[in-house]
Design an enzyme around this catalytic site. Structure first.
Site, mmCIF file in Angstrom:
data_model
loop_
_atom_site.group_PDB
_atom_site.id
_atom_site.type_symbol
_atom_site.label_atom_id
_atom_site.label_comp_id
_atom_site.label_asym_id
_atom_site.label_seq_id
_atom_site.Cartn_x
_atom_site.Cartn_y
_atom_site.Cartn_z
ATOM 1 N N HIS A 2 -28.077 -18.203 8.486
ATOM 2 C CA HIS A 2 -26.837 -18.394 9.227
ATOM 3 C C HIS A 2 -26.964 -19.749 9.936
ATOM 4 O O HIS A 2 -28.074 -20.165 10.298
ATOM 5 C CB HIS A 2 -26.740 -17.260 10.249
ATOM 6 C CG HIS A 2 -25.453 -17.172 10.990
ATOM 7 N ND1 HIS A 2 -25.138 -18.018 12.029
ATOM 8 C CD2 HIS A 2 -24.396 -16.318 10.874
ATOM 9 C CE1 HIS A 2 -23.945 -17.686 12.515
ATOM 10 N NE2 HIS A 2 -23.473 -16.659 11.828
ATOM 11 N N ASP A 14 -34.715 -13.708 12.623
ATOM 12 C CA ASP A 14 -33.332 -13.537 13.028
ATOM 13 C C ASP A 14 -32.924 -12.110 12.662
ATOM 14 O O ASP A 14 -32.716 -11.784 11.493
ATOM 15 C CB ASP A 14 -32.454 -14.576 12.301
ATOM 16 C CG ASP A 14 -30.973 -14.379 12.590
ATOM 17 O OD1 ASP A 14 -30.607 -13.358 13.193
ATOM 18 O OD2 ASP A 14 -30.182 -15.258 12.189
ATOM 19 N N GLN A 59 -28.699 -9.033 11.780
ATOM 20 C CA GLN A 59 -28.192 -7.999 10.863
ATOM 21 C C GLN A 59 -29.161 -6.840 10.675
ATOM 22 O O GLN A 59 -28.763 -5.768 10.223
ATOM 23 C CB GLN A 59 -27.858 -8.609 9.495
ATOM 24 C CG GLN A 59 -26.758 -9.650 9.537
ATOM 25 C CD GLN A 59 -25.406 -9.108 10.004
ATOM 26 O OE1 GLN A 59 -25.108 -7.927 9.872
ATOM 27 N NE2 GLN A 59 -24.598 -9.987 10.570
ATOM 28 N N LYS A 62 -23.465 -6.550 17.831
ATOM 29 C CA LYS A 62 -23.603 -6.033 16.458
ATOM 30 C C LYS A 62 -24.313 -4.675 16.447
ATOM 31 O O LYS A 62 -24.435 -4.049 15.399
ATOM 32 C CB LYS A 62 -24.372 -7.034 15.596
ATOM 33 C CG LYS A 62 -23.594 -8.343 15.378
ATOM 34 C CD LYS A 62 -24.290 -9.229 14.369
ATOM 35 C CE LYS A 62 -23.894 -10.670 14.466
ATOM 36 N NZ LYS A 62 -22.668 -10.984 13.732
ATOM 37 N N CYS A 91 -20.611 -18.443 7.696
ATOM 38 C CA CYS A 91 -21.510 -19.316 8.484
ATOM 39 C C CYS A 91 -22.816 -19.559 7.734
ATOM 40 O O CYS A 91 -23.892 -19.617 8.337
ATOM 41 C CB CYS A 91 -21.810 -18.743 9.867
ATOM 42 S SG CYS A 91 -20.372 -18.663 10.903
HETATM 43 N N1 PLP Z 1 -27.670 -14.792 12.508
HETATM 44 C C1 PLP Z 1 -27.093 -13.934 11.665
HETATM 45 C C2 PLP Z 1 -27.850 -13.450 10.471
HETATM 46 C C3 PLP Z 1 -25.801 -13.464 11.916
HETATM 47 O O1 PLP Z 1 -25.236 -12.589 11.083
HETATM 48 C C4 PLP Z 1 -25.113 -13.931 13.054
HETATM 49 C C5 PLP Z 1 -23.721 -13.513 13.305
HETATM 50 O O2 PLP Z 1 -22.997 -13.147 12.420
HETATM 51 C C6 PLP Z 1 -25.760 -14.823 13.913
HETATM 52 C C7 PLP Z 1 -27.035 -15.231 13.600
HETATM 53 C C8 PLP Z 1 -25.089 -15.320 15.154
HETATM 54 O O3 PLP Z 1 -24.841 -14.267 16.025
HETATM 55 P P1 PLP Z 1 -23.938 -14.481 17.329
HETATM 56 O O4 PLP Z 1 -22.657 -15.081 16.862
HETATM 57 O O5 PLP Z 1 -23.783 -13.086 17.868
HETATM 58 O O6 PLP Z 1 -24.688 -15.370 18.249
#
Ligand code: PLP
Length: 410
Positions: free
Chosen positions: A127, A204, A207, A230, A368
């Site tokens: 992401h 990270d 998910q 989430k 993203c």
């Molecule tokens: N990393 C992953 C794998 C994500 O799916 C997301 C959000 O969709 C993020 C980072 C960023 O999360 P946030 O927008 O809650 O900071």
């Protein structure tokens, strides 16, 4: 022993008021859970209860409301510690989301540990939140970013990963489960191999935290980050877990109140963990309301939720595979309940619009993860992602609406 609660999806749905609403005159089918999950009533009530009965700033106040708010805030920290199996409560730092957590770690850890020529390894599936903060610190410190290749299904090329590791590797930052494709990556192998080279590892967990059993001690990652929204919690809450010893050796991220012991114009001393990394008034109400969200997951049990969500994933995968001109990207076995697909003759955005006309919320676009889309040679996908409250009837409704929409577009 925790009490056994049978999995009754209709009973679970009653705890989510939003699921009663209509969209464009149809029953809402919410399949955009990887973007954010809906909130159970306990979370909504915790927010309202905080503001109507004990709203106060925390940690410093010497009055009843401040004591109550501080206690509730710190109870969530303890709940998060249990949720991810951390060794110490001070290893749990509250942020406003995964993005801020990664920025905190990249900036602060990078400041302390990166030098010119050092290497940071990321994967092709990250992401943007796990790319850009590393690019920013790499530019500042003269470090170099290396990218783990992947195969056409979206799985990391582990030989490629091992080949990238060297004495120069200082950080490996990888996603546990891809938000765009749902694929679960072999983080245990990555962590072991990185540690053998003396590199730190950030996972990270944006998910993975909601679906998989997370034990950061067993995983042995140095950092694990995720977002409260989430995991059925409020927006504006995030967690940065780090091993205590490493966090202690990192400089603060933001400066201000709360993160100091003493301030003078000659010399300021910093607070202990976790407060060193929590400058200013935190998101008190939302952090407090994160605890009932974690309790919701714990009550049902991740195993039971997974069984339910996997049944939906298997069903939708089989049915999508039968639709002419539809291709699932990342159709592998080891996945969180996310299915991403492209359809001949249907732009993902047009599809999302038509599905919305049927009350169905899906996510479309690059998710993203632009480098991943570029690698796959596509502009984007349509993504369905499930949560504990989704049903097979909703999958039926989705399939009917999809076939109807594809007919209109082709
Ligand atoms: N990393 C992953 C794998 C994500 O799916 C997301 C959000 O969709 C993020 C980072 C960023 O999360 P946030 O927008 O809650 O900071």
């Amino acid at each position: 022993m925790p009490k056994f609660v049978p999995y009754d999806v209709q009973v679970i749905r009653q705890r989510f008021p939003i699921l009663n609403r209509k969209v464009k005159g149809k029953d809402l089918v919410y399949f955009d859970n990887a973007a954010t999950a809906q909130k159970p009533i306990e979370v909504i009530e915790a927010l309202s209860h905080y503001y109507s009965t004990y709203n106060a700033n925390i940690h410093r106040g010497l009055h009843t409301l401040a004591d109550e708010a501080t206690a509730a805030f710190e109870e969530t920290r303890n709940a998060v510690k249990e949720f991810i199996g951390a060794a110490h409560v001070e290893e749990i730092i509250f942020t406003k989301g995964t993005t801020e957590s990664i920025n905190l770690i990249a900036s602060s850890w990078g400041e302390a540990f990166l030098s010119k020529g050092d290497e940071i390894i990321l994967s092709s599936l990250e992401h943007h939140a796990n790319i850009v903060p590393w690019q920013m610190i790499a530019e500042k410190k003269g470090a170099v970013i290396k990218v783990i290749p992947m195969n056409d299904e979206g799985q990391m090329d582990m030989n490629g990963f091992h080949a990238l590791l060297s004495e120069k590797t200082k950080m490996v930052a990888v996603v546990h489960a891809s938000n765009a494709l749902g694929i679960i990556h072999p983080v245990e192998e990555i962590i072991r191999a990185a540690h053998e080279r003396g590199a730190a590892v950030l996972i990270d967990g944006a998910q993975s935290s909601v679906h998989l059993d997370i034990d950061v001690r067993e995983m042995d990652c140095d950092f694990y980050v995720f977002s409260g929204h989430k995991v059925y919690g409020p927006t504006g809450t995030g967690i940065a877990y780090g091993k205590k010893q490493i966090l202690e050796s990192m400089p603060p991220f933001l400066g201000g109140g709360e993160m100091i012991k003493e301030v003078s114009f000659e010399k300021t001393t910093y607070n202990d963990l976790p407060f060193k990394f929590e400058a200013g008034t935190p998101n008190i109400a939302d952090v407090i309301a994160l605890r009932p969200a974690l309790e919701f997951i714990n009550q049902l049990g991740k195993f039971a939720i997974r069984e339910h969500e996997n049944a939906l994933l298997i069903e939708i995968t089989a049915r999508l595979q039968q639709v002419e001109g539809v291709r699932i990207i990342g159709a592998v076995d080891h996945k969180v309940p996310v299915v991403s697909f492209v359809a001949d003759g249907a732009h993902p955005q047009d599809l999302a619009y038509l599905l919305d006309n049927n009350g169905i919320a899906v996510r479309t676009g690059h998710h993203c993860a632009q480098p991943l889309m570029k690698r796959l040679g596509i502009v984007g996908t349509t993504r369905v992602s499930f949560a504990a409250y989704n049903t097979l009837q909703e999958v039926d409704a989705f399939m009917v609406a999809l076939e109807k929409s594809l007919k209109m577009l082709r």
